[in-house]
Design a protein around this motif. Structure first.
Motif, mmCIF file in Angstrom:
data_model
loop_
_atom_site.group_PDB
_atom_site.id
_atom_site.type_symbol
_atom_site.label_atom_id
_atom_site.label_comp_id
_atom_site.label_asym_id
_atom_site.label_seq_id
_atom_site.Cartn_x
_atom_site.Cartn_y
_atom_site.Cartn_z
ATOM 1 N N ASN A 150 62.599 51.760 26.591
ATOM 2 C CA ASN A 150 62.319 52.384 27.577
ATOM 3 C C ASN A 150 63.124 53.267 28.325
ATOM 4 O O ASN A 150 63.044 54.382 28.812
ATOM 5 C CB ASN A 150 60.888 51.821 28.280
ATOM 6 C CG ASN A 150 59.890 51.362 27.726
ATOM 7 O OD1 ASN A 150 58.943 52.189 27.122
ATOM 8 N ND2 ASN A 150 59.544 49.997 27.226
ATOM 9 N N VAL A 151 64.066 52.549 28.801
ATOM 10 C CA VAL A 151 65.291 53.179 29.521
ATOM 11 C C VAL A 151 65.857 54.451 28.531
ATOM 12 O O VAL A 151 66.226 55.310 29.176
ATOM 13 C CB VAL A 151 66.288 52.213 29.883
ATOM 14 C CG1 VAL A 151 67.707 52.852 30.354
ATOM 15 C CG2 VAL A 151 65.758 51.205 30.982
ATOM 16 N N VAL A 152 66.093 54.006 27.294
ATOM 17 C CA VAL A 152 66.589 55.104 26.451
ATOM 18 C C VAL A 152 65.528 56.359 26.445
ATOM 19 O O VAL A 152 65.964 57.362 26.614
ATOM 20 C CB VAL A 152 66.804 54.621 25.009
ATOM 21 C CG1 VAL A 152 67.256 55.735 24.069
ATOM 22 C CG2 VAL A 152 67.845 53.519 25.181
ATOM 23 N N VAL A 153 64.292 56.083 26.249
ATOM 24 C CA VAL A 153 63.401 57.059 26.211
ATOM 25 C C VAL A 153 63.342 57.766 27.734
ATOM 26 O O VAL A 153 63.125 59.007 27.659
ATOM 27 C CB VAL A 153 61.730 56.320 25.953
ATOM 28 C CG1 VAL A 153 60.587 57.397 26.189
ATOM 29 C CG2 VAL A 153 61.919 56.046 24.615
ATOM 30 N N ALA A 154 63.369 57.100 28.551
ATOM 31 C CA ALA A 154 63.175 57.962 30.118
ATOM 32 C C ALA A 154 64.174 58.779 30.209
ATOM 33 O O ALA A 154 64.212 59.719 31.185
ATOM 34 C CB ALA A 154 63.162 56.748 31.072
ATOM 35 N N PHE A 155 65.589 58.434 29.640
ATOM 36 C CA PHE A 155 66.481 59.024 30.092
ATOM 37 C C PHE A 155 67.118 60.294 28.783
ATOM 38 O O PHE A 155 67.492 61.307 29.162
ATOM 39 C CB PHE A 155 67.891 58.248 29.990
ATOM 40 C CG PHE A 155 68.100 57.645 31.541
ATOM 41 C CD1 PHE A 155 68.562 58.382 32.739
ATOM 42 C CD2 PHE A 155 67.634 56.449 31.740
ATOM 43 C CE1 PHE A 155 68.434 57.617 33.875
ATOM 44 C CE2 PHE A 155 67.619 55.898 33.047
ATOM 45 C CZ PHE A 155 68.136 56.420 34.084
ATOM 46 N N ILE A 198 67.925 67.957 37.651
ATOM 47 C CA ILE A 198 68.956 67.186 38.238
ATOM 48 C C ILE A 198 68.225 66.274 39.411
ATOM 49 O O ILE A 198 68.823 64.991 39.202
ATOM 50 C CB ILE A 198 69.657 68.214 39.268
ATOM 51 C CG1 ILE A 198 70.757 68.915 38.152
ATOM 52 C CG2 ILE A 198 70.625 67.408 40.378
ATOM 53 C CD1 ILE A 198 71.666 69.942 39.118
ATOM 54 N N PHE A 199 67.161 66.660 40.053
ATOM 55 C CA PHE A 199 66.630 65.735 40.947
ATOM 56 C C PHE A 199 65.808 64.568 40.101
ATOM 57 O O PHE A 199 65.703 63.399 40.577
ATOM 58 C CB PHE A 199 65.331 66.575 41.791
ATOM 59 C CG PHE A 199 65.912 67.200 42.839
ATOM 60 C CD1 PHE A 199 67.277 66.882 43.319
ATOM 61 C CD2 PHE A 199 65.406 68.453 43.108
ATOM 62 C CE1 PHE A 199 67.643 67.676 44.519
ATOM 63 C CE2 PHE A 199 65.936 69.195 44.427
ATOM 64 C CZ PHE A 199 67.178 68.763 44.775
ATOM 65 N N ILE A 200 65.142 64.912 38.972
ATOM 66 C CA ILE A 200 64.593 63.987 38.135
ATOM 67 C C ILE A 200 65.558 63.040 37.597
ATOM 68 O O ILE A 200 65.471 61.632 37.739
ATOM 69 C CB ILE A 200 64.085 64.756 36.855
ATOM 70 C CG1 ILE A 200 62.846 65.729 37.159
ATOM 71 C CG2 ILE A 200 63.344 63.616 35.727
ATOM 72 C CD1 ILE A 200 62.273 66.418 36.418
ATOM 73 N N TRP A 201 66.755 63.397 37.148
ATOM 74 C CA TRP A 201 67.739 62.658 36.822
ATOM 75 C C TRP A 201 68.231 61.433 37.772
ATOM 76 O O TRP A 201 68.548 60.400 37.662
ATOM 77 C CB TRP A 201 68.920 63.334 36.075
ATOM 78 C CG TRP A 201 68.848 63.413 34.742
ATOM 79 C CD1 TRP A 201 67.942 64.443 33.886
ATOM 80 C CD2 TRP A 201 69.181 62.575 33.637
ATOM 81 N NE1 TRP A 201 68.418 64.119 32.725
ATOM 82 C CE2 TRP A 201 69.082 62.851 32.384
ATOM 83 C CE3 TRP A 201 70.232 61.494 33.625
ATOM 84 C CZ2 TRP A 201 69.102 62.509 31.242
ATOM 85 C CZ3 TRP A 201 70.595 60.990 32.432
ATOM 86 C CH2 TRP A 201 70.206 61.174 31.146
ATOM 87 N N LEU A 202 68.705 62.154 38.886
ATOM 88 C CA LEU A 202 69.061 61.114 40.200
ATOM 89 C C LEU A 202 68.131 60.084 40.504
ATOM 90 O O LEU A 202 68.401 59.210 40.650
ATOM 91 C CB LEU A 202 69.414 62.158 41.336
ATOM 92 C CG LEU A 202 70.650 63.077 41.336
ATOM 93 C CD1 LEU A 202 71.094 63.918 42.258
ATOM 94 C CD2 LEU A 202 71.934 62.174 41.006
ATOM 95 N N LEU A 203 66.867 60.664 40.617
ATOM 96 C CA LEU A 203 65.836 59.656 41.206
ATOM 97 C C LEU A 203 65.392 58.470 39.876
ATOM 98 O O LEU A 203 65.146 57.634 40.355
ATOM 99 C CB LEU A 203 64.464 60.606 41.196
ATOM 100 C CG LEU A 203 63.248 59.760 41.626
ATOM 101 C CD1 LEU A 203 63.509 59.209 42.944
ATOM 102 C CD2 LEU A 203 61.958 60.441 41.651
ATOM 103 N N ALA A 204 65.496 58.922 38.435
ATOM 104 C CA ALA A 204 65.303 58.027 37.616
ATOM 105 C C ALA A 204 66.798 57.018 37.715
ATOM 106 O O ALA A 204 66.241 55.716 37.437
ATOM 107 C CB ALA A 204 65.257 58.433 36.302
ATOM 108 N N LEU A 205 67.510 57.573 37.854
ATOM 109 C CA LEU A 205 68.982 56.752 37.665
ATOM 110 C C LEU A 205 68.906 55.854 38.849
ATOM 111 O O LEU A 205 69.096 54.482 38.846
ATOM 112 C CB LEU A 205 70.311 57.696 38.037
ATOM 113 C CG LEU A 205 71.678 56.891 38.097
ATOM 114 C CD1 LEU A 205 71.899 56.277 36.487
ATOM 115 C CD2 LEU A 205 72.842 58.039 37.966
#
Length: 281
Positions: A150-155, A198-205
């Motif tokens: 799921n981490v792979v899917v989410a990123f 960019i916001f999505i990636w930073l928030l998910a990270l």
């Protein structure tokens, strides 16, 4: 709750993407409530959340289900945005409300199935081997199965969809520029998509990377609970707080930044006032 109420009360926001937004808000609400349930158990009986017991199975299962549902909804939103941009020229296929409803149902069925596996018997209540230290009585192999794919899917999938959207918008902008047409709309859309991604990636990270690190630590750790107290459990509580902060960040990034929603939220108040006046007349 504000996002759900506004989107359900406004008819012209009943679009495919609005259904996904509303479901994302519901998933975040579910995550917050299940996290509050775990917090109350920690306050009333801290040993239960450290050493694990049967009472923690249901809260952890619902918490896992809500997190998985949030991840699948974020992926669905990225795919829907990509299809809306990539297929906008074609008329053969368009995302409809039925497609969004089907995606929502599939997301919840998959999230409930994977999240409730410990309730179906995949737990380590009677086994000391392969027992998770951070999320007892979950098993380590179950956490690895849930976390890594799921981490792979989410990123990976959001990265692909939003990059493709930016590439498509840039190509169309260059074509229109070559034809001598105005490209201001595509330029602003490209900037908005890039900023949002960019916001999505930073928030998910920030939200999910510490949890993933905790699962990796759980899989490689060979110490008992007492030796790790209290530092590791403080880290676990911080990861839960970050996931909850993700629930607050999603409406800001996906919904509350939309000017239309803010206008409709203000219009609801005016609409209720007008109805009272009409009824009085």
């Amino acid at each position: 709750c504000t996002v759900i109420f506004t989107r359900m009360a406004t008819k012209d926001l009943h679009k495919p993407i609005s259904i996904l937004f509303c479901n994302l808000a519901f998933s975040d609400l579910f995550t917050s409530f299940s996290g509050f349930w775990i917090s109350m158990l920690f306050i009333t009986n801290p040993d239960v959340t450290i050493f694990g017991s049967k009472d923690m199975l249901a809260p952890y299962a619902f918490y896992t289900t809500s997190i998985l549902s949030t991840i699948y909804n974020l992926v669905s939103i990225g795919i829907e945005r990509y299809l809306a941009v990539a297929e906008s020229i074609r008329t053969r296929f368009r995302v409809t409300r039925s497609h969004s409803i089907a995606a929502v149902l599939i997301n919840w069925v998959l999230a409930f199935f994977l999240g409730c596996l410990p309730l179906m018997g995949w737990n380590c209540l009677r086994m000391e081997k392969n027992l998770s230290v951070l999320y007892s009585p979950f098993c380590v192999n179950y956490l690895i199965l849930i976390a890594i794919p799921n981490v792979v899917v989410a990123f990976i999938i959001p990265l692909f969809t939003y990059l493709r959207i930016i590439i498509i918008l840039r190509k169309r902008k260059l074509r229109m520029k070559a034809c001598g047409q105005a490209t201001g709309t595509y330029k602003s859309a490209e900037i908005q998509v890039a900023r949002t991604s960019i916001f999505i990636w930073l928030l998910a990270l920030i939200s999910y990377a510490p949890f993933f690190a905790g699962v990796i630590f759980d899989a490689t750790n060979h110490q008992c609970h007492i030796d790790l107290y209290p530092g590791v459990y403080i880290f676990r509580n911080c990861t839960a707080m970050l996931i909850t902060m993700n629930c607050l960040g999603n409406p800001i990034i996906y919904t509350l930044k939309v000017k239309t929603l803010g206008a409709k939220l203000k219009a609801l108040k005016c609409l209720s006032t007008n109805r009272v006046r009409a009824c009085t007349i």
